[in-house]
Design an enzyme around this catalytic site. Structure first.
Site, mmCIF file in Angstrom:
data_model
loop_
_atom_site.group_PDB
_atom_site.id
_atom_site.type_symbol
_atom_site.label_atom_id
_atom_site.label_comp_id
_atom_site.label_asym_id
_atom_site.label_seq_id
_atom_site.Cartn_x
_atom_site.Cartn_y
_atom_site.Cartn_z
ATOM 1 N N SER A 226 -11.341 -1.188 -0.014
ATOM 2 C CA SER A 226 -10.013 -1.183 0.620
ATOM 3 C C SER A 226 -10.106 -1.504 2.104
ATOM 4 C CB SER A 226 -9.350 0.176 0.439
ATOM 5 O OG SER A 226 -8.871 0.333 -0.861
ATOM 6 N N HIS B 141 -3.433 5.803 3.694
ATOM 7 C CA HIS B 141 -4.299 4.682 3.364
ATOM 8 C C HIS B 141 -3.755 3.359 3.901
ATOM 9 C CE1 HIS B 141 -6.078 1.657 0.540
ATOM 10 N NE2 HIS B 141 -7.117 2.487 0.510
ATOM 11 N N ASP C 282 0.845 -1.194 0.000
ATOM 12 C CA ASP C 282 0.000 0.000 0.000
ATOM 13 C C ASP C 282 0.882 1.246 0.000
ATOM 14 O OD1 ASP C 282 -3.268 -0.201 0.996
ATOM 15 O OD2 ASP C 282 -2.371 1.796 0.851
#
Length: 883
Positions: free
Chosen positions: A590, A407, A353
């Site tokens: 996600s 994220h 990520d």
């Protein structure tokens, strides 16, 4: 010998008729009479049995008093009791026929959690009995069961003295046709498999509210149609939708009585209480009406499920992370129960990520070495050093206000934020480790960089020219986009072939267009659901979806916690120019994917040999999911919503370890000394094959003593447990025995009663009628009767001709001239399950056997008929008896 379903008759010989026959003969020498013999024996009452004081049999001993709370019949604990109740003028003629016997009261000392179970002998549709549990002297109603089925049950919330009421249901003066035997059972705990159709009306629930789901074949079309149907039932919808569970009200305006009338309930709750002068409070009336409504709804064909709206409390398993209460998404996937089995200890999950905020307090001790694979300095943001061994997230500055998404930090927190550390949030697999791999920067990430990262995670050659000391077990890819390539598919296949499980987000475009890498073969594609287990409005769908998980929907706050219903996890905020560690709610596939990766880590900790192929098989079998949408696999949820408990229970062992873990086991798991036992045995053993040492045994009461009887050097073997009642007060007493070892500890509950003087310590299965039966015709040849003498019944048949006979005995509480009815005691020589003929060619003695209230659960209607399963293994026996 298997007895056919036939009627056994007793031939009554009237002396006057014998005299007439004797005078009618002519002259001549009559042949000498055939010799006859006597048959004697003893019937033993099954231990712990008690008979109702006032049954309908006029020959049975009778004691006045158990018709009111003040004069309740005292009972031992444990106990199995046979009783009888009838409405006036109903049932067979007998002692209680004319006046009726509407109530039986029993006084008993119970321990917390003990269950009182009532089995109704007659057809419950015609013979309606209810069950109530009061505190001592009937001061308060503690629990009740006003049902329509063959079984009722109540549970004692705490230790103490109680009064049990078994009652005929009457609506005013109309008591219907009820005349029924019953069996009342008080045991150490609830009887598994028997109470499935009962309602725990003693538990906390919201009066006036019920949770209902319509059957699929009766689903109303649309909300308006559903509301119309609900209103026709006398109810009102408070929440929910017709395609799922709905919260319904009994109606604030009309009240519960009107709702019950609309439901066709002809049973006014609480009538048995009212006839004894008990005034029902509004709250109690509402509770009674709510239970009655649920039972009525369960009987309707259009209703799939109907339940009380029980109150739930937080349990000890709840993590102490202060924001855990906002993580609604964990109970949604049955995660707290799974934590009892696995925490994901030492499993490595690679999060490919934006990198991870390595200094976040919820990652303390949760990380292993990772890598930064962003090869384009322009895309790397503030970290313009090319690929390196620092996967820290410097920020991507992609938010409209210039802040960063962080994220990867959010994703990693869902997988394995440190749990029970009194900080922040909990992770799905708090015992797992995160391998942070940075591939996403200011402009996303290239497929080449991502390929290098997953190769690294799998321990394969990559551009870093290094591999981790231990490869990842699972890879989470909360990223994706359009376009497929052969080279990518080859890499994902290669990584999977290394035994690494790959999980990817399905995409957030509300589209069936394939997103990659989620749509590659060998990759688990995860769609998202909201707080209602419905597909989130953004979630992709289609033929490549494998499984669903919580992704959230920030547009709504359906749980009313003041925040949009997104997924809460670890985060950072660099809006001030420096990064501040924190937490936030986000939504997306996600967020769904790391839930699945975390659950797989729980499985991998249970079975380190778990392979990607095995996961695929388990998914296809439905072993890891709660099925949502169309039955089986569908394009919205794949095989269903991930279920953490099912998953850890389904994790297979691909090989058998050399040793199974040691575990200390106790047999029995609880001890009950009842009213007269003073010594019992307890066995401790090792349930595994690995070594178990250091067994030590302690007890919690001065009246309880545990001594080693036959024990090995490690403390395993048989112990003798004794109790001393001499200095204890009357009533029920409880204690625990604790056995500790190098592997685990076990606690054995102990219960014991010091009976009050009025309690008869002798077992009693009621007044016994004994029949001598011709095995060829199953006709009764002779009958005898016997009363209880210190737990035994002595009987004698005289004038028995030579031959072979069967012998049965039992009570006839309802006085219908049939022994061994449901709710009556029964026995046969030598055993009830296998009667054997008695050969009579001379006097026979020692025909001894047991009579008990043992009942067949199938006969109560709780189990279906099965091939080879007889609901009436011993037939009823007809008596035409003469005292």
């Amino acid at each position: 010998m298997r007895i056919a379903a036939a009627v056994l008759r007793l031939l009554v010989v009237v002396p006057a008729l014998l005299g007439l026959v004797a005078c009618s003969g002519g002259g001549g020498g009559a042949p000498p009479p055939a010799p006859t013999y006597t048959v004697t024996g003893t019937i033993i009452a099954a231990g712990g049995s008690v008979a109702d004081w006032d049954v309908n049999d006029p020959y049975a001993p009778h004691v006045e008093g158990n018709d009111s709370c003040a004069t309740a019949q005292p009972l031992p604990n444990p106990v199995t009791l046979g009783g009888y109740l009838n409405a006036p003028g109903e049932g067979a003629p007998g002692r209680s026929f004319e006046a009726g016997d509407l109530d039986d009261f029993y006084r008993v000392s119970l321990q917390a959690g003990q269950t009182v179970t009532l089995f109704i002998g007659g057809d419950p549709a015609e013979h309606d009995l209810d069950l109530y549990l009061f505190s001592a002297a009937c001061a308060d109603l503690v629990a009740f069961s006003e049902g329509y089925g063959a079984t009722e049950a109540v549970t004692a919330p705490s230790a103490g003295d109680y009064v049990i009421q078994v009652a005929v249901y009457c609506d005013g003066n109309d008591c219907g046709t009820t005349a029924s035997n019953y069996t009342l059972v008080v045991g150490q705990s609830a009887q598994a498999g028997v109470l499935a159709d009962t309602l725990d009306a003693g538990a906390e629930f919201v009066p006036g509210e019920v949770i209902v789901r319509f059957a699929d074949s009766h689903q109303p079309l649309g909300l308006a149609a559903a509301d119309q149907r609900i209103q026709a039932l006398g109810l009102a919808r408070k929440a929910g939708a017709p395609s799922r569970q709905m919260l319904l009200s009994l109606g604030e305006a009309t009240g519960g009585a009107a709702a019950l009338a609309a439901l066709g309930v002809n049973k006014t709750p609480g009538q048995a209480l009212a006839r004894h002068g008990r005034e029902l409070s509004p709250e109690l009336q509402a509770r009674l009406e709510t239970v009655a409504a649920v039972r009525a709804l369960r009987a309707r064909p259009e209703v799939a499920t109907a339940d009380l709206n029980y109150i739930r409390r937080a349990l000890a398993v709840t993590p102490n992370d202060p924001f855990y209460s906002y993580q609604w998404h964990y109970p949604q996937i049955n995660l707290p129960a799974a934590w009892e089995v696995s925490k994901g200890t030492d499993v490595i999950v690679a999060v490919v990520d934006t990198g991870v905020l390595l200094a976040h307090p919820d990652f303390d001790g949760q990380l292993v070495a990772g890598y930064d694979f962003i090869s384009d300095d322009a895309n790397s943001g503030d970290d313009e050093s090319g690929i390196d061994d620092n996967p820290d997230d410097p920020g991507d500055r992609i938010m409209p206000d210039g802040r960063s998404s962080f994220h990867g930090t959010h994703v990693a927190g869902t997988v394995a934020a440190r749990t029970n550390n009194s900080v922040g949030v909990a992770g799905v697999a708090g015992g797992a480790k995160i391998m942070p791999l940075r591939v996403l920067g200011r402009f996303g990430g290239s497929s080449y960089d991502i390929q290098q990262a997953i190769r690294y995670a799998a321990g394969l050659a990559n551009d870093s020219e290094t591999v981790p000391s231990q490869p990842a077990d699972i890879i989470n890819l909360s990223l994706g986009g359009g376009g497929a390539s052969t080279s990518e598919q080859e890499v994902y296949t290669l990584v999977r072939d290394q035994g690494v499980i790959i999980v990817a987000a399905a995409g957030n475009e509300n589209s069936s267009t394939p997103s990659y890498p989620a749509s590659y073969d060998g990759v688990i594609s995860v769609s998202a659901v909201d707080i209602n287990k419905q597909r989130a409005p953004y979630s992709n769908f289609g033929s490549k979806i494998d499984v669903a998980a919580p992704g959230g929907d920030l547009s709504r706050d359906l749980n009313g916690d003041g925040y949009g219903d997104g997924v809460l996890s670890t985060a950072g905020d660099d809006g001030s120019g420096t990064i501040k560690m924190g937490y936030n709610f986000q939504q997306g596939t996600s967020m769904a994917a790391p839930h699945v990766a975390g659950v797989l880590a729980l499985m991998k900790a249970v079975n380190s040999d778990l392979t990607p192929n095995e996961v695929d098989v388990l998914l296809a079998e439905g072993a890891l999911t709660e099925d949502l949408g169309a039955p089986g696999r569908d394009d919205l949820y794949g095989w269903g919503l991930i279920d953490a408990l099912q998953a850890v229970q389904a994790a297979p062992q691909s090989d058998t370890p050399a040793d199974t873990p040691a575990v200390l086991l106790a047999n029995p798991t609880s001890l009950n000394f009842a009213t007269s036992e003073t010594s019992l045995n307890l066995q401790l053993r090792n349930g595994g094959t690995a070594a178990l040492t250091g067994v030590a045994v302690t007890d919690s009461a001065s009246w309880l003593e545990v001594t080693a009887s036959s024990v090995d050097g490690e403390g395993l073997g048989t112990y003798t447990v004794t109790v001393n009642r001499d200095t204890l007060a009357e009533g029920s007493h409880s204690a625990t025995i604790t056995a500790t070892s190098s592997a685990n500890s076990v606690t054995i509950p102990v219960i014991m009663q010091v009976p009050e003087p009025q309690v008869d310590l002798n077992a009693n299965t009621g007044f016994q009628w004994i029949v001598l039966v011709d095995p060829a015709t199953l006709e009764t040849v002779k009958t005898a009767s016997a009363d209880n003498k210190a737990g035994v019944y002595n009987f004698e048949f005289s004038g028995v001709p030579a031959g072979n006979y069967l012998i049965f005995a039992g009570s006839d509480a309802n006085n219908d001239d049939i022994i061994c009815d449901a709710g009556e005691s029964c026995g046969s020589w030598p055993t009830l399950s296998a009667p054997v003929e008695v050969a009579v060619s001379g006097n026979v003695s020692g025909v001894n056997f047991v009579s008990s209230y043992g009942f067949n659960i199938g006969a109560a209607g709780l189990l279906p008929d099965r091939p080879g399963f007889s609901r009436t293994p011993v037939p009823s026996k007809q008596l035409e008896r003469q005292p």
